[in-house]
Design a protein around this motif. Structure first.
Motif, PDB file in Angstrom:
ATOM      1  N   ALA A  31       0.783  -1.244  -0.147  1.00 24.08           N
ATOM      2  CA  ALA A  31       0.017   0.089   0.123  1.00 24.08           C
ATOM      3  C   ALA A  31       0.501   0.878  -0.198  1.00 24.08           C
ATOM      4  O   ALA A  31       0.438   2.565  -0.684  1.00 24.08           O
ATOM      5  N   VAL A  32       1.690   1.154   0.301  1.00 25.44           N
ATOM      6  CA  VAL A  32       2.905   2.419   0.752  1.00 25.44           C
ATOM      7  C   VAL A  32       4.698   1.579   0.660  1.00 25.44           C
ATOM      8  O   VAL A  32       4.438   0.805   1.267  1.00 25.44           O
ATOM      9  N   TYR A  33       5.291   2.220   0.587  1.00 23.24           N
ATOM     10  CA  TYR A  33       6.953   1.745   0.893  1.00 23.24           C
ATOM     11  C   TYR A  33       7.444   2.814   1.843  1.00 23.24           C
ATOM     12  O   TYR A  33       7.255   4.398   1.762  1.00 23.24           O
ATOM     13  N   ARG A  41      -1.654  -3.984   2.171  1.00 22.35           N
ATOM     14  CA  ARG A  41      -3.013  -4.259   2.386  1.00 22.35           C
ATOM     15  C   ARG A  41      -3.420  -4.503   3.727  1.00 22.35           C
ATOM     16  O   ARG A  41      -3.606  -4.326   4.180  1.00 22.35           O
ATOM     17  N   TYR A  42      -2.762  -5.643   3.458  1.00 22.04           N
ATOM     18  CA  TYR A  42      -3.330  -6.457   4.558  1.00 22.04           C
ATOM     19  C   TYR A  42      -2.803  -6.042   6.017  1.00 22.04           C
ATOM     20  O   TYR A  42      -3.629  -6.060   6.994  1.00 22.04           O
ATOM     21  N   GLU A  43      -2.327  -5.474   5.923  1.00 22.50           N
ATOM     22  CA  GLU A  43      -1.125  -4.967   7.218  1.00 22.50           C
ATOM     23  C   GLU A  43      -2.251  -3.911   7.944  1.00 22.50           C
ATOM     24  O   GLU A  43      -2.485  -3.394   9.003  1.00 22.50           O
ATOM     25  N   VAL A  44      -2.337  -2.926   6.803  1.00 24.42           N
ATOM     26  CA  VAL A  44      -3.056  -2.047   7.026  1.00 24.42           C
ATOM     27  C   VAL A  44      -5.354  -2.587   7.724  1.00 24.42           C
ATOM     28  O   VAL A  44      -5.912  -1.701   8.889  1.00 24.42           O
ATOM     29  N   ASP A  45      -5.475  -3.456   6.674  1.00 23.15           N
ATOM     30  CA  ASP A  45      -6.525  -4.220   7.471  1.00 23.15           C
ATOM     31  C   ASP A  45      -6.529  -4.807   8.281  1.00 23.15           C
ATOM     32  O   ASP A  45      -7.615  -4.325   9.421  1.00 23.15           O
ATOM     33  N   ALA A  61      -9.139   3.562   8.303  1.00 23.16           N
ATOM     34  CA  ALA A  61      -7.861   3.043   6.842  1.00 23.16           C
ATOM     35  C   ALA A  61      -6.581   3.690   7.078  1.00 23.16           C
ATOM     36  O   ALA A  61      -5.582   3.598   7.531  1.00 23.16           O
ATOM     37  N   SER A  62      -7.162   4.627   6.623  1.00 18.71           N
ATOM     38  CA  SER A  62      -6.458   6.189   6.928  1.00 18.71           C
ATOM     39  C   SER A  62      -4.956   5.936   8.461  1.00 18.71           C
ATOM     40  O   SER A  62      -3.762   6.327   8.286  1.00 18.71           O
ATOM     41  N   ALA A  63      -6.041   5.689   9.077  1.00 16.05           N
ATOM     42  CA  ALA A  63      -4.771   5.945  10.507  1.00 16.05           C
ATOM     43  C   ALA A  63      -4.336   4.450  11.184  1.00 16.05           C
ATOM     44  O   ALA A  63      -3.320   5.180  11.531  1.00 16.05           O
ATOM     45  N   ALA A  64      -4.763   3.496  10.524  1.00 19.50           N
ATOM     46  CA  ALA A  64      -3.790   2.218  10.774  1.00 19.50           C
ATOM     47  C   ALA A  64      -2.804   2.687   9.914  1.00 19.50           C
ATOM     48  O   ALA A  64      -2.243   2.296   9.614  1.00 19.50           O
ATOM     49  N   GLU A  65      -3.313   2.929   8.319  1.00 19.09           N
ATOM     50  CA  GLU A  65      -1.325   3.252   7.737  1.00 19.09           C
ATOM     51  C   GLU A  65      -0.733   4.034   7.854  1.00 19.09           C
ATOM     52  O   GLU A  65       0.236   3.373   8.359  1.00 19.09           O
TER      53      GLU A  65
END
Length: 423
Positions: A31-33, A41-45, A61-65
Motif C-alpha cells: 500500500a505504501v513504501y 494492504r493486509y497489514e493496514v486491514d 484505514a488512513s489512521a491505521a496506515e
C-alpha cells in the motif's frame, strides 16, 4: 465487548469468504513504501481491526496506515542505533500492555484472534513501541531537564486551578437490547471518536438517544459533581469543556456524556504564600541602597555585607500574614534575589526576597541561613495539602510531558527525512 469482538470476527469471515483469488492476492500488495520497506494492504486491514478492538479514537484505514508508517520509522531508527529487543523483553512488553485490559498476553491474543487479528500484529505493535522507548532514552533523555522554577510555576498553577464542583453535561443514551450490544457500542464509538462539537453531539442525541433529554439535544441542567455516581465523577472531571467521554456500557444501553462547561471554587488558602526573605538593619537608607545595588542574590548578601556585618543578616521563612507590614509591602514588589530598602527611623532595612511559593505547596527544604538555627524550619508545613502533588511528583509529570513532546518532534523529523511513496 464480547459481542463487539464476535461481530468483528463474523465480519472478517464474511469478507474472507467473499474475496476471490485476485482480490486476496491484491490484499497482500504494497500500500505504501517507507524507505523501501513495504506496508501491505493486509497489514493496514489488520492494524485497523486491532485499533478498533483496543478502542483507538480514530480506527480508520488512513489512521491505521499512518500508524504503520510511524512504526516502520520507529523500528528503522532503532536499527540505526543498534537497538534490539530480546524475546524476554518482547514478552514483558506484551504482558504489560495486556495487563492494562486486565488480561495476560495469552488471553489478550485470544481475544484479538476472535476479532480476526493475528497474534503477529500485536507483537509488531509492542516491538515498535518498546524499541522506540530505547531510541527516545538514548537520543532525548540527556536533553530534558526540569528546573525548580518550572516546578514552582506548575505547583502554583495546580493550586490556583479551581476544584470542579459543578458541571454542565449533555447525555446520549443508546439502547442496547440483548443481541444488539455490539451495534450500540460501535455507534457510540463512532460518535465519540469523531470528537463532536456541542452542536454535533446535540444532533446525534436527537437522532439516537432514547431518553426524554433527546428533544433538547441531550442537554442537562447544571449538576453538582457530588450528585453524580462516584464511579462517574473521575471520568467527568478528566474532561475539558467540549470533550466527550468514551462509550460507557451499562445494562441495556451505552452512554455518552459531553461536557459543555465546568465550574469550581478555589481551594482554601490557594492565594496564600510563604516567603523566604532576608533583612539587614543598616545605619542609613543610602547605605542600604548602596548594598542593595551590588548584591546579586541572597547568598551574595553575606559576601557583600562583609564578615563583620554578615552575622546580623536575618533570613526567615514565614507566611505573608506573619511578616511585618512595611517589609511585606516591600517584598510584594520584589522578584527572587531582588533587594529593596525599607526606612526604619534614622536607619533602614535592606530586604531581599529569596523565594516565594504557595503556602499549600511550601516544602520543608527551603534554604535557610548558614548561621545558627533561627526557627525557620518550623515555619514551613511538613506535608503538601490534600490533593496537591509533591514537588517530585510534579517534576515527574513535567518530565513526562517534555519527553513525550520531544519524542513527537523526533518522529516528525523522521517523517520529514523519510522517502514515503506509493506503488
Amino acid at each position: 465487548m464480547r459481542h463487539f469482538l464476535s461481530g468483528i470476527a463474523l465480519a472478517a469471515v464474511i469478507a474472507t469468504g467473499a474475496a476471490g483469488g485476485a482480490a486476496a492476492q491484491n490484499l497482500f500488495a504494497p500500500a505504501v513504501y517507507v524507505n523501501d520497506s513495504a506496508v501491505t494492504r493486509y497489514e493496514v486491514d489488520q492494524r485497523m481491526r486491532f485499533m478498533q478492538i483496543i478502542g483507538a479514537p480514530d480506527a480508520s484505514a488512513s489512521a491505521a496506515e499512518q500508524s504503520l508508517i510511524d512504526d516502520r520509522l520507529r523500528v528503522q531508527a532503532a536499527r540505526d542505533l543498534g537497538v534490539q529487543i530480546t524475546p524476554q523483553g518482547l514478552e514483558e512488553g506484551m504482558e504489560e500492555f495486556a495487563g492494562r485490559a486486565g488480561l495476560d498476553a495469552a488471553g489478550f491474543i485470544a481475544q484479538l484472534e476472535r476479532g480476526g487479528v493475528e497474534a503477529g500484529v500485536f507483537r509488531d505493535f509492542v516491538e515498535a513501541g518498546t524499541v522506540w522507548r530505547e531510541v527516545v532514552r538514548a537520543r532525548l533523555l540527556p536533553r530534558v531537564q526540569i528546573s525548580d522554577a518550572e516546578v514552582d510555576q506548575e505547583l502554583q498553577r495546580l493550586i490556583e486551578t479551581p476544584i470542579i464542583d459543578r458541571v454542565l453535561l449533555s447525555e446520549l443514551i443508546i439502547p442496547a437490547p440483548p443481541g444488539q450490544e455490539g451495534q450500540a457500542l460501535a455507534l457510540a464509538e463512532r460518535i465519540s471518536g469523531s470528537r463532536p462539537t456541542e452542536a454535533q453531539f446535540a444532533e446525534a442525541a436527537r437522532q439516537y438517544s432514547a431518553v426524554p433529554s433527546a428533544e433538547a439535544g441531550g442537554r442537562l441542567e447544571m449538576l453538582a459533581l457530588d450528585d453524580l455516581p462516584p464511579s462517574l465523577r473521575p471520568i467527568i472531571t478528566a474532561l475539558q469543556p467540549g470533550q466527550t467521554t468514551a462509550p460507557l456500557p451499562v445494562e441495556g444501553a451505552v452512554v455518552l456524556f459531553h461536557l459543555r462547561d465546568a465550574q469550581g471554587t478555589l481551594r482554601p488558602g490557594a492565594r496564600e504564600q510563604v516567603l523566604d526573605y532576608m533583612v539587614l538593619r543598616l545605619a542609613s537608607p543610602a547605605q542600604a541602597a548602596q548594598l542593595a545595588a551590588v548584591t546579586r542574590s541572597c547568598d551574595d548578601l553575606y559576601v557583600q555585607a562583609g564578615p563583620d556585618v554578615a552575622p546580623q543578616v536575618r533570613r526567615q521563612t514565614a507566611p505573608q500574614g506573619q511578616i511585618p507590614q512595611a517589609i511585606a509591602l516591600r517584598l510584594a514588589s520584589l522578584d527572587a534575589d531582588e533587594a529593596g530598602v525599607v526606612p526604619a527611623g534614622e536607619g533602614a532595612d535592606l530586604v531581599m526576597l529569596c523565594s516565594r511559593q504557595p503556602a499549600l505547596a511550601a516544602q520543608p527544604d527551603v534554604a535557610t541561613t548558614a548561621l545558627p538555627p533561627d526557627g525557620v524550619e518550623n515555619a514551613v508545613p511538613r506535608q503538601s495539602a490534600p490533593g496537591i502533588p509533591t514537588r517530585e511528583e510534579v517534576r515527574s509529570q513535567l518530565f513526562n510531558r517534555k519527553i513525550n513532546t520531544a519524542a513527537e518532534g523526533l518522529l516528525a523529523d523522521l517523517r520529514a527525512d523519510a522517502i514515503i511513496r506509493r506503488p
